[in-house]
Design an enzyme around this catalytic site. Structure first.
Site, PDB file in Angstrom:
ATOM      1  N   HIS A 114      -0.277  52.920  72.874  1.00  0.00           N
ATOM      2  CA  HIS A 114      -1.478  53.608  72.644  1.00  0.00           C
ATOM      3  C   HIS A 114      -1.350  55.505  72.272  1.00  0.00           C
ATOM      4  O   HIS A 114      -2.758  55.204  71.423  1.00  0.00           O
ATOM      5  CB  HIS A 114      -2.435  53.677  74.032  1.00  0.00           C
ATOM      6  CG  HIS A 114      -2.832  52.047  74.594  1.00  0.00           C
ATOM      7  ND1 HIS A 114      -2.944  50.687  73.396  1.00  0.00           N
ATOM      8  CD2 HIS A 114      -1.734  51.553  75.751  1.00  0.00           C
ATOM      9  CE1 HIS A 114      -2.543  50.316  74.734  1.00  0.00           C
ATOM     10  NE2 HIS A 114      -1.760  50.527  75.906  1.00  0.00           N
ATOM     11  N   HIS A 140      -1.371  64.060  76.310  1.00  0.00           N
ATOM     12  CA  HIS A 140      -1.163  63.132  75.421  1.00  0.00           C
ATOM     13  C   HIS A 140      -2.339  63.482  73.844  1.00  0.00           C
ATOM     14  O   HIS A 140      -3.846  63.831  74.102  1.00  0.00           O
ATOM     15  CB  HIS A 140      -1.879  61.811  76.094  1.00  0.00           C
ATOM     16  CG  HIS A 140      -3.063  61.197  76.598  1.00  0.00           C
ATOM     17  ND1 HIS A 140      -3.322  61.874  78.015  1.00  0.00           N
ATOM     18  CD2 HIS A 140      -4.005  61.191  76.324  1.00  0.00           C
ATOM     19  CE1 HIS A 140      -4.378  61.122  78.147  1.00  0.00           C
ATOM     20  NE2 HIS A 140      -5.681  61.009  77.015  1.00  0.00           N
ATOM     21  N   THR A 227     -10.407  58.096  79.714  1.00  0.00           N
ATOM     22  CA  THR A 227     -11.102  57.377  78.566  1.00  0.00           C
ATOM     23  C   THR A 227     -10.140  56.150  78.195  1.00  0.00           C
ATOM     24  O   THR A 227     -10.615  55.526  77.038  1.00  0.00           O
ATOM     25  CB  THR A 227     -11.269  58.068  77.270  1.00  0.00           C
ATOM     26  OG1 THR A 227      -9.597  59.090  77.272  1.00  0.00           O
ATOM     27  CG2 THR A 227     -12.045  59.588  77.751  1.00  0.00           C
ATOM     28  N   THR A 228      -9.416  55.856  79.027  1.00  0.00           N
ATOM     29  CA  THR A 228      -8.736  54.290  79.320  1.00  0.00           C
ATOM     30  C   THR A 228      -8.928  53.873  80.253  1.00  0.00           C
ATOM     31  O   THR A 228      -8.970  54.058  81.080  1.00  0.00           O
ATOM     32  CB  THR A 228      -7.719  54.613  78.640  1.00  0.00           C
ATOM     33  OG1 THR A 228      -6.677  55.453  79.336  1.00  0.00           O
ATOM     34  CG2 THR A 228      -7.444  55.447  77.379  1.00  0.00           C
TER      35      THR A 228
END
Length: 278
Positions: A114, A140, A227-228
């Protein structure tokens, strides 16, 4: 046989039958127990292995339906990212200054399918938000950016994810725009894993995390979420107003690994306020 002996004999027979019945589970009950257990295990496995992505039937608009654990992705009222309208941000004098304590730190890189994630080798880096200290757990990248400023995306965004002593989260968001090559990320980009990894890639030289940030650290604050998936809320967001730069070649290196983009669309602000720290 006396009445006393007859009664004793009947009582013992009844006791033996009762104990036998209690120690034997009926086939229907055993079958139901096995079915329920199997269903619970299947449900647990589905939740743990629910596949999500950034496109198609497992894309962001479907995350909330992929697993009960992801329900907040659909039903949450304080979701991230958002569009930050700078003129509507509230200048709140009560906001405490953001304190950032970052040091040159060795990290390991992983490609989880991801994003590219960098994990520090220690907990020496931290931020203080609203008088609470949060330790840097990982950072990330996303392309394009997840947050918007006045309806506009940036080329990339990096998220520095921090945890406090109770595992509460605070995320420092930093926008990236195309420009000069970024020397602080160059060594990481030279060994960036282009395929999904099973083992981390260890950098031999530290990254100067403080030098990675802009000199101007004015920020926007709001209450949001991951946000995931699972899109958990109660995340303190600090989004720096000033972007940093990376070269087109560096940005393209990341985009070639994730050609379909890896950013979640902006979410409704609802009743939240975005506050500004000067």
């Amino acid at each position: 046989m006396s009445a006393k002996k007859t009664f004793y004999s009947l009582f013992m027979s009844f006791l033996v039958l009762t104990l036998a019945a209690c120690s034997t589970t009926s086939p229907d009950v055993a079958k139901n127990d096995a079915t329920n257990k199997e269903g619970e295990e299947k449900k647990s496995n589905e939740q743990q292995t629910a596949h999500w992505s950034y496109e198609g039937e497992t894309g962001p608009e479907h995350w909330g339906n992929l697993s009960p654990d992801f329900a907040a992705c659909t039903s949450g009222q304080e979701q991230s990212p958002i569009n930050i309208v700078t003129e509507q941000a509230i200048d709140d004098e009560k906001i405490t200054d953001l304190a950032i304590t970052y040091k040159p730190t060795t990290v390991s890189l992983s490609n989880n399918g991801h994003t590219i994630q960098a994990t520090p080798s220690n907990l020496d880096n931290s931020i203080v938000v609203d008088n609470k200290e949060y330790k840097l757990a990982q950072f990330h990248f996303h392309t394009p950016s997840e947050h918007q400023f006045n309806g506009q995306y940036f080329d990339m965004e990096v998220h520095f994810v921090h945890k406090d002593e109770n595992n509460k989260l605070a995320v420092l968001g930093l926008m990236i725009k195309e420009g000069a090559a970024n020397p602080h990320l160059e060594k990481a980009w030279n060994v960036i894993p282009t395929e999904e990894t099973t083992e981390d890639v260890n950098l031999t030289e530290p990254i100067d995390l403080m030098s990675l940030l802009p000199l101007d650290k004015d920020s926007f604050r709001y209450n949001g979420s991951l946000t995931t998936p699972p899109c958990s809320e109660a995340v303190k967001w600090v989004v720096l107003e000033t972007p940093i730069e990376m070269s087109k070649e560096q940005i393209d290196t990341f985009r070639n690994i994730f050609p379909d983009n890896n950013n979640r669309p902006v979410q409704p602000l609802n009743q939240r306020e975005v506050k500004e720290e000067d």
